[in-house]
Design a protein around this motif. Structure first.
Motif, mmCIF file in Angstrom:
data_model
loop_
_atom_site.group_PDB
_atom_site.id
_atom_site.type_symbol
_atom_site.label_atom_id
_atom_site.label_comp_id
_atom_site.label_asym_id
_atom_site.label_seq_id
_atom_site.Cartn_x
_atom_site.Cartn_y
_atom_site.Cartn_z
ATOM 1 N N TRP A 125 35.346 -34.268 66.281
ATOM 2 C CA TRP A 125 35.592 -35.612 65.780
ATOM 3 C C TRP A 125 34.378 -36.106 65.001
ATOM 4 O O TRP A 125 34.509 -36.667 63.916
ATOM 5 C CB TRP A 125 35.857 -36.559 66.952
ATOM 6 C CG TRP A 125 35.926 -38.004 66.529
ATOM 7 C CD1 TRP A 125 37.010 -38.678 66.080
ATOM 8 C CD2 TRP A 125 34.834 -38.936 66.465
ATOM 9 N NE1 TRP A 125 36.676 -39.979 65.760
ATOM 10 C CE2 TRP A 125 35.359 -40.160 65.983
ATOM 11 C CE3 TRP A 125 33.477 -38.866 66.770
ATOM 12 C CZ2 TRP A 125 34.569 -41.295 65.805
ATOM 13 C CZ3 TRP A 125 32.690 -39.993 66.594
ATOM 14 C CH2 TRP A 125 33.225 -41.182 66.115
ATOM 15 N N SER A 129 34.272 -37.425 61.193
ATOM 16 C CA SER A 129 34.368 -38.869 61.425
ATOM 17 C C SER A 129 34.504 -39.665 60.136
ATOM 18 O O SER A 129 34.895 -40.838 60.177
ATOM 19 C CB SER A 129 33.144 -39.358 62.213
ATOM 20 O OG SER A 129 31.944 -39.106 61.492
ATOM 21 N N PHE A 132 37.620 -41.677 59.430
ATOM 22 C CA PHE A 132 37.885 -42.901 60.178
ATOM 23 C C PHE A 132 37.080 -44.098 59.681
ATOM 24 O O PHE A 132 37.216 -45.191 60.230
ATOM 25 C CB PHE A 132 37.568 -42.693 61.656
ATOM 26 C CG PHE A 132 38.409 -41.636 62.318
ATOM 27 C CD1 PHE A 132 39.754 -41.845 62.561
ATOM 28 C CD2 PHE A 132 37.854 -40.426 62.696
ATOM 29 C CE1 PHE A 132 40.531 -40.878 63.178
ATOM 30 C CE2 PHE A 132 38.613 -39.451 63.309
ATOM 31 C CZ PHE A 132 39.962 -39.671 63.551
ATOM 32 N N LYS A 135 38.584 -47.490 59.318
ATOM 33 C CA LYS A 135 39.986 -47.336 59.710
ATOM 34 C C LYS A 135 40.166 -47.298 61.227
ATOM 35 O O LYS A 135 41.262 -47.020 61.717
ATOM 36 C CB LYS A 135 40.569 -46.055 59.100
ATOM 37 C CG LYS A 135 40.566 -46.003 57.581
ATOM 38 C CD LYS A 135 41.659 -46.864 56.983
ATOM 39 C CE LYS A 135 41.753 -46.665 55.490
ATOM 40 N NZ LYS A 135 42.887 -47.377 54.875
ATOM 41 N N GLN A 136 39.086 -47.556 61.977
ATOM 42 C CA GLN A 136 39.183 -47.477 63.433
ATOM 43 C C GLN A 136 40.296 -48.349 64.003
ATOM 44 O O GLN A 136 40.931 -47.989 64.994
ATOM 45 C CB GLN A 136 37.847 -47.869 64.087
ATOM 46 C CG GLN A 136 36.744 -46.836 63.913
ATOM 47 C CD GLN A 136 35.868 -47.129 62.723
ATOM 48 O OE1 GLN A 136 36.333 -47.697 61.746
ATOM 49 N NE2 GLN A 136 34.607 -46.749 62.788
ATOM 50 N N HIS A 137 40.540 -49.482 63.369
ATOM 51 C CA HIS A 137 41.546 -50.411 63.881
ATOM 52 C C HIS A 137 42.962 -49.857 63.764
ATOM 53 O O HIS A 137 43.892 -50.408 64.356
ATOM 54 C CB HIS A 137 41.457 -51.744 63.137
ATOM 55 C CG HIS A 137 41.778 -51.648 61.668
ATOM 56 N ND1 HIS A 137 40.941 -51.030 60.768
ATOM 57 C CD2 HIS A 137 42.856 -52.074 60.949
ATOM 58 C CE1 HIS A 137 41.472 -51.080 59.560
ATOM 59 N NE2 HIS A 137 42.633 -51.705 59.641
ATOM 60 N N LEU A 168 35.061 -44.164 72.797
ATOM 61 C CA LEU A 168 35.936 -44.471 71.675
ATOM 62 C C LEU A 168 36.191 -45.970 71.571
ATOM 63 O O LEU A 168 36.209 -46.528 70.467
ATOM 64 C CB LEU A 168 37.256 -43.710 71.822
ATOM 65 C CG LEU A 168 37.138 -42.189 71.638
ATOM 66 C CD1 LEU A 168 38.394 -41.496 72.147
ATOM 67 C CD2 LEU A 168 36.891 -41.840 70.177
ATOM 68 N N HIS A 169 36.376 -46.619 72.701
ATOM 69 C CA HIS A 169 36.571 -48.070 72.694
ATOM 70 C C HIS A 169 35.339 -48.770 72.142
ATOM 71 O O HIS A 169 35.444 -49.698 71.328
ATOM 72 C CB HIS A 169 36.879 -48.560 74.107
ATOM 73 C CG HIS A 169 37.224 -50.004 74.184
ATOM 74 N ND1 HIS A 169 36.289 -50.980 74.441
ATOM 75 C CD2 HIS A 169 38.414 -50.652 74.029
ATOM 76 C CE1 HIS A 169 36.875 -52.163 74.442
ATOM 77 N NE2 HIS A 169 38.156 -51.991 74.208
ATOM 78 N N ALA A 171 33.295 -47.540 70.077
ATOM 79 C CA ALA A 171 33.204 -47.205 68.651
ATOM 80 C C ALA A 171 34.218 -47.974 67.807
ATOM 81 O O ALA A 171 34.237 -47.832 66.580
ATOM 82 C CB ALA A 171 33.400 -45.707 68.460
ATOM 83 N N GLY A 172 35.066 -48.777 68.438
ATOM 84 C CA GLY A 172 35.980 -49.622 67.690
ATOM 85 C C GLY A 172 37.416 -49.154 67.629
ATOM 86 O O GLY A 172 38.244 -49.766 66.936
ATOM 87 N N PHE A 173 37.731 -48.080 68.338
ATOM 88 C CA PHE A 173 39.104 -47.592 68.367
ATOM 89 C C PHE A 173 39.894 -48.299 69.467
ATOM 90 O O PHE A 173 39.337 -48.703 70.488
ATOM 91 C CB PHE A 173 39.133 -46.084 68.635
ATOM 92 C CG PHE A 173 38.537 -45.259 67.534
ATOM 93 C CD1 PHE A 173 39.292 -44.891 66.433
ATOM 94 C CD2 PHE A 173 37.208 -44.862 67.593
ATOM 95 C CE1 PHE A 173 38.741 -44.137 65.414
ATOM 96 C CE2 PHE A 173 36.641 -44.100 66.580
ATOM 97 C CZ PHE A 173 37.412 -43.745 65.480
ATOM 98 N N THR A 175 42.458 -48.151 72.594
ATOM 99 C CA THR A 175 42.586 -47.157 73.649
ATOM 100 C C THR A 175 43.757 -47.509 74.567
ATOM 101 O O THR A 175 44.057 -48.679 74.782
ATOM 102 C CB THR A 175 41.307 -47.068 74.494
ATOM 103 O OG1 THR A 175 40.950 -48.380 74.954
ATOM 104 C CG2 THR A 175 40.152 -46.479 73.696
#
Length: 266
Positions: A125, A129, A132, A135-137, A168-169, A171-173, A175
């Motif tokens: 990943w 990266s 992303f 685009k994390q949202h 990951l959370h 980092a803005g993704f 979950t």
């Protein structure tokens, strides 16, 4: 609908309106896997992921995927795309094609949901990266959490999955956790308790074909609702509510239905 992208039916429809499967089979070797049971046994439940026979090779698979994506672009932009039902999309054998497909989705602003039992893809990943950036949202990573590593011998440990979910959370993704199947309620509730604060949605379901104690199901549902509170959403699968004797309309506001969109509801 297509060779790569389709509309799941039945119980799978409780997870996503649109999904993508490139492979059949999974090397996690989970003992309870529904693909190893009933009519699917021997056709979709092998321990070695293989590209679906409708594809010539991976290049053909991604070409078919992009064509089908463009044919259903507006619907996919609205509802998102789920990876995957017939394998783990983050296996060493499947992850490259998964990332290729995610990159295409993000280029067209299509939300993506990825469900996995692996955490060992973090280094890959990081290497990719760039797809992303900003685009994390639009990406939600979900982890199946049973609390029973011994039943998932080739998957990453539940501890490692939880650790990666938190990363990951941060980092803005987005979950989510698939608390399914419930092997035993004690472990399932422990998994929920350990992820509160960095999990935005819990999807909870029973072992396929198994009968559970009604009183235990009911008590566990009430505990989960109270424990999670308003910090995350909860989706109890239909079969669980049926065994507990609960009508979905009687659940509190933090409990959502199958149409809940993780990307539209901030």
């Amino acid at each position: 609908m297509g060779k790569a992208i389709y509309k799941p039916k039945g119980k799978a429809g409780e997870y996503a309106m649109y999904a993508c499967n490139f492979y059949n089979g999974c090397s996690n070797e989970c003992e309870y896997c529904y693909l190893k049971k009933g009519v699917l046994k021997g056709t979709m439940g092998g321990n070695k992921p293989t590209l679906k026979k409708c594809f010539v090779n991976e290049s053909n698979a991604i070409a078919v995927f992009e064509k089908e994506l463009m044919q259903n672009l507006s619907e996919l932009q609205k509802h998102g795309l789920f990876f995957s039902f017939s394998t783990d999309p983050m296996l060493p054998e499947t992850i490259s094609l998964t990332f290729d497909a995610i990159e295409i989705c993000l280029n067209y602003n299509i939300p993506v949901k990825v469900l996995t039992k692996r955490s060992d893809w973090w280094s890959m990943w990081y290497a990719r990266s760039n797809i992303f950036i900003n685009k994390q949202h639009l990406v939600a990573f979900g982890f199946t959490l049973t609390g029973h590593d011994e039943l998932e011998p080739k998957a990453s440990s539940n501890d490692n999955r939880i650790d990666l979910m938190k990363k990951l959370h941060t980092a803005g993704f987005k979950t989510f956790a698939s608390i399914e199947p419930v092997v035993d309620w004690i472990e399932s509730m422990r998994m929920i308790g350990r992820t509160i604060g960095f999990c935005e949605l819990y999807k909870i379901g029973l072992m396929s074909g198994e009968k559970y104690d009604k009183a235990e199901c009911l008590a566990s549902i009430h505990w989960i609702i109270e424990k999670v509170g308003n910090g995350a959403k909860i989706y109890f699968k239909d079969s669980l509510l049926k065994q507990a004797g609960i009508d979905r309309s009687d659940l509190p506001v933090n409990c959502v239905d199958r149409n809940y969109n993780l990307f539209e509801n901030e």
